[in-house]
Enzyme design. Structure first.
Site, mmCIF file in Angstrom:
data_model
loop_
_atom_site.group_PDB
_atom_site.id
_atom_site.type_symbol
_atom_site.label_atom_id
_atom_site.label_comp_id
_atom_site.label_asym_id
_atom_site.label_seq_id
_atom_site.Cartn_x
_atom_site.Cartn_y
_atom_site.Cartn_z
ATOM 1 C CD GLU A 270 3.714 -4.637 5.873
ATOM 2 O OE1 GLU A 270 3.724 -3.912 4.876
ATOM 3 O OE2 GLU A 270 3.569 -5.862 5.819
ATOM 4 C CD GLU B 267 11.240 5.197 3.679
ATOM 5 O OE1 GLU B 267 11.743 4.800 4.736
ATOM 6 O OE2 GLU B 267 10.163 4.777 3.224
ATOM 7 C CE LYS C 177 6.672 2.464 20.208
ATOM 8 N NZ LYS C 177 6.343 3.889 20.138
ATOM 9 C CB CYS D 67 5.726 2.965 3.518
ATOM 10 S SG CYS D 67 4.062 2.356 3.250
HETATM 11 P P1 NAD Z 1 10.615 4.364 12.993
HETATM 12 O O1 NAD Z 1 11.197 3.092 12.535
HETATM 13 O O2 NAD Z 1 11.527 5.401 13.537
HETATM 14 O O3 NAD Z 1 9.538 4.103 14.146
HETATM 15 C C1 NAD Z 1 8.457 3.226 13.960
HETATM 16 C C2 NAD Z 1 7.959 2.772 15.308
HETATM 17 O O4 NAD Z 1 8.996 2.040 15.958
HETATM 18 C C3 NAD Z 1 7.601 3.911 16.253
HETATM 19 O O5 NAD Z 1 6.504 3.512 17.043
HETATM 20 C C4 NAD Z 1 8.844 4.036 17.111
HETATM 21 O O6 NAD Z 1 8.586 4.598 18.375
HETATM 22 C C5 NAD Z 1 9.265 2.589 17.239
HETATM 23 N N1 NAD Z 1 10.676 2.398 17.551
HETATM 24 C C6 NAD Z 1 11.705 3.266 17.388
HETATM 25 N N2 NAD Z 1 12.864 2.691 17.816
HETATM 26 C C7 NAD Z 1 12.554 1.446 18.222
HETATM 27 C C8 NAD Z 1 13.311 0.364 18.737
HETATM 28 N N3 NAD Z 1 14.638 0.444 18.923
HETATM 29 N N4 NAD Z 1 12.676 -0.790 19.027
HETATM 30 C C9 NAD Z 1 11.348 -0.915 18.819
HETATM 31 N N5 NAD Z 1 10.572 0.079 18.349
HETATM 32 C C10 NAD Z 1 11.170 1.251 18.047
HETATM 33 O O7 NAD Z 1 9.748 4.908 11.786
HETATM 34 P P2 NAD Z 1 8.946 6.257 11.705
HETATM 35 O O8 NAD Z 1 9.950 7.347 11.534
HETATM 36 O O9 NAD Z 1 7.957 6.361 12.817
HETATM 37 O O10 NAD Z 1 8.108 6.039 10.368
HETATM 38 C C11 NAD Z 1 8.654 6.191 9.118
HETATM 39 C C12 NAD Z 1 9.122 4.870 8.564
HETATM 40 O O11 NAD Z 1 8.065 3.923 8.551
HETATM 41 C C13 NAD Z 1 9.565 4.967 7.134
HETATM 42 O O12 NAD Z 1 10.758 4.251 6.951
HETATM 43 C C14 NAD Z 1 8.441 4.315 6.349
HETATM 44 O O13 NAD Z 1 8.790 3.779 5.119
HETATM 45 C C15 NAD Z 1 8.002 3.266 7.287
HETATM 46 N N6 NAD Z 1 6.633 2.855 6.971
HETATM 47 C C16 NAD Z 1 6.439 1.658 6.333
HETATM 48 C C17 NAD Z 1 5.154 1.261 5.975
HETATM 49 C C18 NAD Z 1 4.906 -0.051 5.270
HETATM 50 O O14 NAD Z 1 3.768 -0.475 5.204
HETATM 51 N N7 NAD Z 1 5.911 -0.693 4.741
HETATM 52 C C19 NAD Z 1 4.067 2.081 6.269
HETATM 53 C C20 NAD Z 1 4.301 3.285 6.908
HETATM 54 C C21 NAD Z 1 5.594 3.656 7.252
#
Ligand code: NAD
Length: 495
Positions: free
Chosen positions: A266, A397, A191, A300
């Site tokens: 992650e 963040e 997804k 991230c």
């Molecule tokens: P997000 O948590 O909003 O969304 C991530 C994914 O989860 C998306 O596909 C989203 O549609 C899905 N999602 C949203 N709500 C959900 C729910 N209730 N249940 C299940 N899935 C759900 O994050 P984002 O805004 O897309 O990305 C930014 C974040 O990702 C930042 O916090 C960043 O640090 C983190 N990130 C971490 C890493 C790592 O390797 N640690 C790498 C890249 C990004």
């Protein structure tokens, strides 16, 4: 709208919107609903994307379960599975220009950097292709003299893996999960984030072309709070590998309790960077700037908290600010652009609010600090001083090109400040003193430490977080663990 030749499936070119990949077929969502994918450089719609709902997730999980139960993937030898993954890597490389263009248009990153990302994603498949026939257990002699009772372990795929990825590096994030999951023998439901679904669909197509059997890789597009949540709680899913925010990660932990899913998370970060007084500033200053500004800070592991020794504070701050001012921020498809836009209006508002909040709390902007233009979601590379660890700008963040800088005068204080965070994803230290560098590396509470470099290592180095930055590791042999069970077999051999 994107040109038909950029589209991802036969299905899409006929209907004008993308499909879901379920059981090897491109299908519309059950509701027929779609949502727009935007170009963050213009705010315009570039494609209509199928909006999956819970029933589509049920269909995708059922397809993955069937594929797993029928051993469609596992009936291939490890070497044959490796060949398929290698073929996928080749296809990605062959289509790198078009994939990069699509990634750039959908997430804003300059197209040359998007191309590097495509190659990194391809490298994930090459690396794990090599693992597919090397996943073995151990033998353990148990009886007296090892003769009467023999133990051994088997490494078996967990089953159906839900792979949920964010928007900031869509193709790499998807590859980091698909490649090890497939090498381990799992069936998958991917997804992508709703902001950046397009290259994930293309990757689904590539995997089909490479020879992954139907149902082994399914791709569903839609909203996190509906289909992401449905995957997280689905009884047919055995493991969830999630990359995203700590907040959503927490909800995934709770949702997975009903069937005790295995989880790999992650999550977010607020990574510290320490510049020691003896650092080679000709390397440290551009290194620090790259650590925070690359991909418009939507990384991230971005180094967003900078701690500089008082002896070199002014020089480092001015140097990083100067680089920030010199970077060309613009539309990702234009030549010579260093940084693209933020992903969305929401993200632009968020970054703006953190900077304004930091200034209200006493911070001072040295460079940047504002939106650029009124079309697309561009923001200046920003350096803020006169900050402290109590400010949201320094604790939370931001996911934008914003650096907070503090001064220290002894290394103990620097380490204390660096570790004063609920996160623990990445970090770096800049010094000419090798022993000091390694000693500080041991004391930083983070999953990754760079010495005179902030991020490097690619697929070869395990990456993941301490504390609220996550559970588990991606990359390297460790990256396989989320997708494998260990079975112990003990045999009584008689006397
Ligand atoms: P997000 O948590 O909003 O969304 C991530 C994914 O989860 C998306 O596909 C989203 O549609 C899905 N999602 C949203 N709500 C959900 C729910 N209730 N249940 C299940 N899935 C759900 O994050 P984002 O805004 O897309 O990305 C930014 C974040 O990702 C930042 O916090 C960043 O640090 C983190 N990130 C971490 C890493 C790592 O390797 N640690 C790498 C890249 C990004």
């Amino acid at each position: 709208m994107i040109a038909p030749e950029m589209l991802i499936s036969e299905f899409e070119t006929k209907t004008g919107h993308t499909g879901l990949l379920i059981d090897g077929q491109w299908v519309a969502s059950a509701s027929g609903e779609t949502f727009p994918a935007l170009d963050p450089g213009t705010g315009e719609v570039i494609a209509e994307v199928a909006r999956a709902e819970r029933s589509d997730v049920d269909a995708a999980v059922a397809a993955a379960r069937r594929a797993f139960a029928e051993e469609r993937w596992l009936r291939l030898t490890g070497q044959e599975r490796g060949e398929v993954l290698w073929r996928a890597a080749d296809l990605m490389r062959a289509q790198a220009d078009r994939l990069a263009e699509l990634e750039s248009r959908n997430m804003g990153i300059p197209v040359s950097q998007a191309r590097t990302m495509v190659l990194e994603a391809s490298a994930q498949f090459r690396y794990y292709a090599g693992w597919a026939d090397k996943i073995h257990g151990r033998t353990i002699d148990l009886g007296p003299g090892g003769r009467r009772v023999q133990g051994y372990t088997l490494r078996e795929p967990v089953g159906v893996a839900a792979l949920i990825v964010p928007w900031n590096a869509p193709l790499i994030s998807a590859a980091k999960k698909l490649a090890p999951a497939l090498a381990a023998g799992c069936s998958c439901v991917l997804k992508p984030a709703k902001e950046t679904p397009l290259t994930a669909l293309w990757l689904g197509q590539i995997l089909q072309e490479a020879g992954v059997p139907d149902g082994v890789v399914n791709v569903v597009t839609g909203f996190g709070e509906t289909i992401g949540a449905a995957l997280a709680e689905h009884p047919g899913v055995d493991t969830v590998s999630f990359t995203g925010s700590t907040e959503v990660g927490r909800s995934i932990v709770l949702a997975g309790t009903a069937n005790m899913k295995k989880l790999s998370l992650e999550l977010g970060g607020k990574s510290p960077v320490i510049v020691m007084p003896d650092a080679d500033l000709s390397k440290a200053i551009p290194g620090v700037a790259g650590a925070v500004f690359w991909n418009t800070g939507q990384v991230c592991a971005a180094g967003t908290r900078l701690f500089v020794h008082e002896a070199v504070f002014d020089e480092v701050v001015q140097g990083v600010a100067e680089i920030g001012r010199s970077l060309k921020v613009g539309y990702g498809m234009d030549p010579g652009v260093d940084l693209g836009p933020l992903i969305s209006q929401k993200q632009l508002d968020r970054v703006t609010a953190y900077v304004e909040g930091g200034l209200d709390a006493g911070g001072r902007v040295v460079s940047g600090g504002s939106r650029i233009g009124d079309r697309g979601f561009f923001f200046e590379p920003t350096v803020v001083v006169d900050v402290d660890q109590s400010m949201a700008l320094m604790r939370e963040e931001i996911f934008g090109p914003v650096l907070g800088v503090m001064q220290f005068n002894d290394v103990e204080t620097a380490i204390e400040l660096a570790n004063d965070t609920p996160y623990g994803l990445a970090s770096s230290v800049w010094t000419r003193d090798g022993a000091a560098g390694h000693s500080i590396a041991r004391r930083l509470r983070a999953g990754r430490v760079g010495i005179n470099i902030h991020r490097a290592g690619g697929v070869y180095m395990p990456a993941g977080g301490y504390r609220q930055s996550g559970w588990g590791r991606e990359n390297g042999p460790e990256g396989l663990e989320s997708y494998l069970e260990t079975k112990s077999v003990v045999a009584e051999l008689g006397s």
